[in-house]
Design an enzyme around this catalytic site. Structure first.
Site, PDB file in Angstrom:
ATOM      1  N   ASP A 273       1.014  -1.229  -0.037  1.00  0.00           N
ATOM      2  CA  ASP A 273       0.000   0.016   0.025  1.00  0.00           C
ATOM      3  C   ASP A 273       0.976   1.318  -0.083  1.00  0.00           C
ATOM      4  O   ASP A 273       2.016   1.151   0.178  1.00  0.00           O
ATOM      5  CB  ASP A 273      -0.746  -0.098   1.110  1.00  0.00           C
TER       6      ASP A 273
ATOM      7  N   ASP B  14      -0.415   5.155   1.274  1.00  0.00           N
ATOM      8  CA  ASP B  14      -0.605   5.890   2.440  1.00  0.00           C
ATOM      9  C   ASP B  14      -0.627   5.323   3.706  1.00  0.00           C
ATOM     10  O   ASP B  14      -1.135   4.204   3.865  1.00  0.00           O
ATOM     11  CB  ASP B  14      -1.911   6.539   2.085  1.00  0.00           C
TER      12      ASP B  14
END
Length: 272
Positions: free
Chosen positions: A36, A38
């Site tokens: 991922d 963020d």
């Protein structure tokens, strides 16, 4: 049974397009690792950081009130339009992205992956941010070439200088926001690459933090590893699932507070 409902053909076609050049990726990788962006790679949410460019460093109440659950992508399209209307430029946005700090130990993890023999890791990024934010940060820190694929919401500047973001795909998963189901992306990509390679990966890894990272982690098998950021939503959802439905979440779970925690586990696995 927790998981995604069957998908429409449309998101599969989008995934086909995004991964269309995957045949050029060397097929001798032992492992595939998904990240991922963020609050996993970077220690902030990139969408929140752009608010620094708004007048007074905050958004007006009428704009924030337009947010609807599951439709964050549409909300961010309005935020970006508002910023452009108030004179925020491409250079302004890039400068903000380039200043976001990496999460603790993440640069060490990237350096470890970059130093490994070429046959070890195929590295993929799956994020609900957008292409401009992610590319700006990765290029600033010198890690763009580490990633074989980036799956995220397309974003380009129009002739008026506004960053226009579009949804990645549509899907039928009730767990995920309307514009992106990460499980659909992960499942499709792993299946495609396995077919192209003619054999499965030894293990699949997923490094994340948020609730939308729990859904793709559900697709992992018992030899695979989910790396949830400790005490973040992904970690809490995995823990709750283990308690409520033992055996439902199949992957080995290795929580991390620093990217160095991930490095320690990967060192053991590559030595096997």
């Amino acid at each position: 049974m927790i998981g995604c409902l069957p998908l429409h053909e449309e998101p599969l076609r989008r995934a086909d397009i995004m991964a269309s050049s995957s045949a050029r990726i060397p097929s001798d990788k032992r492992f595939i690792i998904f990240f991922d962006f963020d609050e996993t790679i970077v220690d902030e949410t990139s969408d929140d950081m752009v608010v620094q460019a708004a007048p007074g460093h905050h958004l007006p109440g009428w704009l924030k009130d337009t947010y609807q659950p599951g439709r964050y992508n549409e909300y961010m399209q309005r935020v970006l339009a508002y910023l452009a209307e108030h004179g925020v430029t491409e250079s302004d946005l890039r400068s903000i992205m380039e200043k976001i700090p990496a999460t603790p130990g993440m640069l060490t993890l990237f350096q470890f992956l970059r130093a490994r023999p070429s046959q070890d890791f195929e590295i993929v990024l799956v994020s609900d941010a957008n292409t401009f934010f992610i590319e700006s940060w990765l290029r600033r820190f010198g890690f763009r070439q580490l990633f074989h694929r980036i799956f995220t919401n397309p974003a380009t500047f129009n002739k008026d200088g506004r960053l226009v973001m579009r949804p990645f795909h549509s899907h039928d998963c009730l767990r995920c926001p309307d514009n992106m189901c990460k499980q659909a992306i992960v499942r499709d990509y792993v299946a495609r690459r396995t077919q192209e390679r003619g054999r499965p990966y030894q293990r699949v890894f997923y490094v994340g933090d948020g609730a939308n990272d729990f859904c793709p982690a559900l697709s992992l098998g018992p030899r695979d590893i989910a790396f949830p950021r400790r005490d973040f939503p992904m970690h809490r959802l995995i823990t709750e699932t283990h308690e409520a439905m033992p055996g439902e979440f199949k992957a080995v779970t290795v929580p991390w507070a620093s990217g160095e925690d991930v490095v320690k586990r990967l060192r053991k696995l590559v030595a096997e």
